[in-house]
Design a protein around this motif. Sequence first.
Motif, PDB file in Angstrom:
ATOM      1  N   GLU A   1       0.843  -1.150  -0.071  1.00  0.00           N
ATOM      2  CA  GLU A   1       0.067   0.026  -0.171  1.00  0.00           C
ATOM      3  C   GLU A   1       0.683   1.214  -0.093  1.00  0.00           C
ATOM      4  O   GLU A   1       0.296   2.292  -0.301  1.00  0.00           O
ATOM      5  N   SER A   2       2.019   1.288   0.482  1.00  0.00           N
ATOM      6  CA  SER A   2       2.668   2.353   0.649  1.00  0.00           C
ATOM      7  C   SER A   2       3.131   2.913  -0.796  1.00  0.00           C
ATOM      8  O   SER A   2       3.326   4.402  -0.850  1.00  0.00           O
ATOM      9  N   ASP A   3       3.024   2.331  -1.732  1.00  0.00           N
ATOM     10  CA  ASP A   3       3.309   2.661  -3.090  1.00  0.00           C
ATOM     11  C   ASP A   3       2.221   3.465  -3.930  1.00  0.00           C
ATOM     12  O   ASP A   3       2.432   3.878  -5.147  1.00  0.00           O
ATOM     13  N   ILE A   4       1.014   3.262  -3.582  1.00  0.00           N
ATOM     14  CA  ILE A   4      -0.280   3.728  -4.424  1.00  0.00           C
ATOM     15  C   ILE A   4      -0.021   4.951  -5.027  1.00  0.00           C
ATOM     16  O   ILE A   4      -0.130   5.202  -6.071  1.00  0.00           O
ATOM     17  N   ASP A   5       0.228   5.855  -4.187  1.00  0.00           N
ATOM     18  CA  ASP A   5       0.212   7.515  -4.589  1.00  0.00           C
ATOM     19  C   ASP A   5       1.329   7.656  -5.488  1.00  0.00           C
ATOM     20  O   ASP A   5       1.184   8.124  -6.660  1.00  0.00           O
ATOM     21  N   ALA A   6       2.582   7.071  -5.535  1.00  0.00           N
ATOM     22  CA  ALA A   6       3.550   6.925  -6.364  1.00  0.00           C
ATOM     23  C   ALA A   6       3.154   6.465  -7.502  1.00  0.00           C
ATOM     24  O   ALA A   6       3.471   7.033  -8.998  1.00  0.00           O
ATOM     25  N   VAL A   7       2.560   5.221  -7.688  1.00  0.00           N
ATOM     26  CA  VAL A   7       2.206   4.654  -8.985  1.00  0.00           C
ATOM     27  C   VAL A   7       1.107   5.379  -9.692  1.00  0.00           C
ATOM     28  O   VAL A   7       1.296   5.893 -10.826  1.00  0.00           O
ATOM     29  N   CYS A   8       0.195   6.109  -8.807  1.00  0.00           N
ATOM     30  CA  CYS A   8      -0.840   6.701  -9.408  1.00  0.00           C
ATOM     31  C   CYS A   8      -0.167   8.291 -10.223  1.00  0.00           C
ATOM     32  O   CYS A   8      -0.682   8.678 -11.265  1.00  0.00           O
ATOM     33  N   ALA A   9       0.621   8.693  -9.359  1.00  0.00           N
ATOM     34  CA  ALA A   9       1.524  10.025  -9.783  1.00  0.00           C
ATOM     35  C   ALA A   9       2.104   9.792 -11.168  1.00  0.00           C
ATOM     36  O   ALA A   9       2.207  10.392 -12.217  1.00  0.00           O
ATOM     37  N   LEU A  10       2.604   8.577 -11.053  1.00  0.00           N
ATOM     38  CA  LEU A  10       3.394   7.963 -12.434  1.00  0.00           C
ATOM     39  C   LEU A  10       2.524   7.976 -13.652  1.00  0.00           C
ATOM     40  O   LEU A  10       2.977   8.406 -14.804  1.00  0.00           O
ATOM     41  N   VAL A  11       1.548   7.294 -13.332  1.00  0.00           N
ATOM     42  CA  VAL A  11       0.559   6.918 -14.480  1.00  0.00           C
ATOM     43  C   VAL A  11      -0.038   8.410 -14.948  1.00  0.00           C
ATOM     44  O   VAL A  11      -0.125   8.460 -16.185  1.00  0.00           O
ATOM     45  N   LEU A  12      -0.396   9.262 -14.053  1.00  0.00           N
ATOM     46  CA  LEU A  12      -0.716  10.430 -14.536  1.00  0.00           C
ATOM     47  C   LEU A  12       0.111  11.269 -15.495  1.00  0.00           C
ATOM     48  O   LEU A  12      -0.066  11.733 -16.450  1.00  0.00           O
ATOM     49  N   SER A  13       1.581  11.140 -14.970  1.00  0.00           N
ATOM     50  CA  SER A  13       2.765  11.880 -15.836  1.00  0.00           C
ATOM     51  C   SER A  13       2.682  11.263 -17.224  1.00  0.00           C
ATOM     52  O   SER A  13       2.729  11.800 -18.253  1.00  0.00           O
ATOM     53  N   ILE A  14       2.608   9.842 -17.180  1.00  0.00           N
ATOM     54  CA  ILE A  14       2.816   9.007 -18.476  1.00  0.00           C
ATOM     55  C   ILE A  14       1.966   9.345 -19.503  1.00  0.00           C
ATOM     56  O   ILE A  14       1.897   9.875 -20.686  1.00  0.00           O
ATOM     57  N   LYS A  15       0.515   9.446 -18.983  1.00  0.00           N
ATOM     58  CA  LYS A  15      -0.783   9.658 -19.680  1.00  0.00           C
ATOM     59  C   LYS A  15      -0.729  11.226 -20.120  1.00  0.00           C
ATOM     60  O   LYS A  15      -1.086  11.373 -21.293  1.00  0.00           O
TER      61      LYS A  15
ATOM     62  N   GLU B 244      -0.818  -7.819  -6.123  1.00  0.00           N
ATOM     63  CA  GLU B 244      -2.098  -7.697  -5.305  1.00  0.00           C
ATOM     64  C   GLU B 244      -2.330  -6.291  -4.666  1.00  0.00           C
ATOM     65  O   GLU B 244      -1.239  -5.992  -4.087  1.00  0.00           O
ATOM     66  N   TYR B 245      -3.429  -5.578  -4.674  1.00  0.00           N
ATOM     67  CA  TYR B 245      -3.891  -4.453  -4.010  1.00  0.00           C
ATOM     68  C   TYR B 245      -5.154  -4.470  -3.635  1.00  0.00           C
ATOM     69  O   TYR B 245      -5.878  -5.029  -4.044  1.00  0.00           O
ATOM     70  N   PRO B 246      -5.517  -3.715  -2.628  1.00  0.00           N
ATOM     71  CA  PRO B 246      -6.926  -3.683  -2.171  1.00  0.00           C
ATOM     72  C   PRO B 246      -7.811  -3.052  -3.383  1.00  0.00           C
ATOM     73  O   PRO B 246      -7.162  -2.018  -4.107  1.00  0.00           O
ATOM     74  N   THR B 247      -9.017  -3.240  -3.332  1.00  0.00           N
ATOM     75  CA  THR B 247      -9.934  -2.704  -4.307  1.00  0.00           C
ATOM     76  C   THR B 247      -9.722  -1.220  -4.352  1.00  0.00           C
ATOM     77  O   THR B 247      -9.625  -0.493  -5.798  1.00  0.00           O
ATOM     78  N   GLU B 248      -9.556  -0.507  -3.513  1.00  0.00           N
ATOM     79  CA  GLU B 248      -9.528   1.031  -3.597  1.00  0.00           C
ATOM     80  C   GLU B 248      -8.204   1.513  -4.258  1.00  0.00           C
ATOM     81  O   GLU B 248      -8.241   2.493  -5.023  1.00  0.00           O
ATOM     82  N   ALA B 249      -7.191   0.733  -3.962  1.00  0.00           N
ATOM     83  CA  ALA B 249      -5.985   1.084  -4.935  1.00  0.00           C
ATOM     84  C   ALA B 249      -6.010   0.831  -6.064  1.00  0.00           C
ATOM     85  O   ALA B 249      -5.475   1.454  -6.899  1.00  0.00           O
ATOM     86  N   TYR B 250      -6.654  -0.097  -6.650  1.00  0.00           N
ATOM     87  CA  TYR B 250      -6.841  -0.420  -7.852  1.00  0.00           C
ATOM     88  C   TYR B 250      -7.737   0.694  -8.621  1.00  0.00           C
ATOM     89  O   TYR B 250      -7.494   1.053  -9.687  1.00  0.00           O
ATOM     90  N   GLN B 251      -8.649   0.993  -7.898  1.00  0.00           N
ATOM     91  CA  GLN B 251      -9.880   1.952  -8.446  1.00  0.00           C
ATOM     92  C   GLN B 251      -8.781   3.333  -8.535  1.00  0.00           C
ATOM     93  O   GLN B 251      -9.040   4.179  -9.616  1.00  0.00           O
ATOM     94  N   ALA B 252      -7.823   3.628  -7.652  1.00  0.00           N
ATOM     95  CA  ALA B 252      -7.399   4.987  -7.974  1.00  0.00           C
ATOM     96  C   ALA B 252      -6.212   4.683  -8.988  1.00  0.00           C
ATOM     97  O   ALA B 252      -6.196   5.745  -9.646  1.00  0.00           O
ATOM     98  N   MET B 253      -5.898   3.624  -9.129  1.00  0.00           N
ATOM     99  CA  MET B 253      -4.876   3.664 -10.472  1.00  0.00           C
ATOM    100  C   MET B 253      -5.508   3.407 -11.670  1.00  0.00           C
ATOM    101  O   MET B 253      -4.972   4.237 -12.674  1.00  0.00           O
TER     102      MET B 253
END
Length: 350
Positions: free
Chosen positions: A116-130, A144-153
Motif C-alpha cells: 500500500e505504501s506505493d499507491i500514490d507514487a504509482v498513481c502519480a507516475l501513471v498521470l505523468s505518462i498519460k 495484489e492491492y486492495p480494491t480502492e488502490a486499483y480504483q485509484a490507479m
Amino acid sequence: MSERTKQLLDRLEREHTLSLDEYAALLRGWTHEDAAYAAEKARRACDRVYGDAVYIRGLIEVSNICRNDCLYCGIRRSNRNCTRYRLTADQIMSCCREGYALGFRTFVLQGGETGESDIDAVCALVLSIKAEFPDCAVTLSLGEYPTEAYQAMFDAGGDRYLLRHETADRAHYQSLHPPDMSFDHRMQCLYDLKRIGFQVGCGFMVGSPGQTVETLAQDLKFVETFAPAMCGIGPFIPHKDTPFGGEPAGSVELTLYLLSILRLIRPALLLPATTALGTLRPDGREQGMLAGANVVMPNLSPPDAREKYTLYNGKLYSGAESAQHLAELKQRMSAIGLRVVTDRGDAKSG
Ligand code: 5AD
C-alpha cells in the motif's frame, strides 16, 4: 492423430467451450500431429480477428523489491542473492520517451509487489505518462492491492492490469506460494480489476512443480469463464536461489499447444509469446506466433535493471528481446509472414 483429439479441437474451434474432462482429455497423451493441427486452426482463428498484426508492448521492470515469497520466483523476498533496485520516476519517464521514439504505444510497468505504501507514487507516475503520451496505453503489473488502490490507479489513467492467476487449482496454488498468500485473494483481485474497468490479463506457468493435466484443465476453464483481455503463459524455468531450483523446466511444446488451445477458446484473446518461451528456444517467439500468439513485450528497462530482474535463470534481455532491437524483431516476424504494428494494440471484440 487420434480421432478423439481431432473431434475435441474441431468442436472447440466452433463452440469455444469444452467440459473440464474434455480439456483434460485434450492434454492427456497428445501427439506432435495434434499440436500441429491445433496450431494451424489457432493461426487461422488469430488471422480472422487480428490479421497479420503483431502487437508490441514496451516492458519496464520498475522494481525487483517484493514482499512475497513465491517458491518459484527469483525475486522472492527471502532471496538474499538478489540485488534490489527501484527505478525513479525520472528513469521510468526516460524509458517511456525512448520507447515512444522507437514506436511503442503501450508501456507495461511491471515490478515486485510492494504494498500500500506505493499507491500514490504509482498513481502519480501513471498521470505523468498519460499527460506526456496521451495516445499510449499504460499497463500495470504490480501484484495484489486492495480494491480502492486499483480504483485509484484506474482513475489516474491506468488502462490495463496484468496479474497472472498462476494456477486455477486452489491446492496447487497453495503449494506454489507461502501460507500468507491466498488463492481467494488472488481471484478476488482479478474480479475487482475487471469490475473496475481495466482490460485484465491473467496467466500461468507451464510445467510448474505439481502441475497436472487436471490443474491445467482448470486453467483453461478459468480463462474460458473469466474471459480476460489477455493471458500470459510461459514455461516454468527454475531459479537456483529458490526452493524449486532443482526442478525441471516446463515444456516448450506443451506451452505452444496450450497457446493454440487458448486461441481456440477465445479467438480475440491477446496472447503474448513470452520471454520465458524465448529463453528456452532461440526461435521460441516465432514458434509462439505460429501457434497462435499475437503479442510480444520487448524489454525497455535500463540495462542494469534488466540484469537484476531475474525471475528465473538465463532470462533473456538482449537481441530481439530488447526494445532497442525492434528492427530485428520486425524482420523475424516478417520472415514468418507477420507484421509488427505500432498502435496501442487493444483487444478486439471478435
Ligand atoms: N519461471 C517462469 N516464470 C516465472 N514467473 C515467476 N517466476 C518464474 C519462473 N521461475 C512468472 C510468474 C509471474 C510472472 C511475472 O513471471 O508467472 O506472475
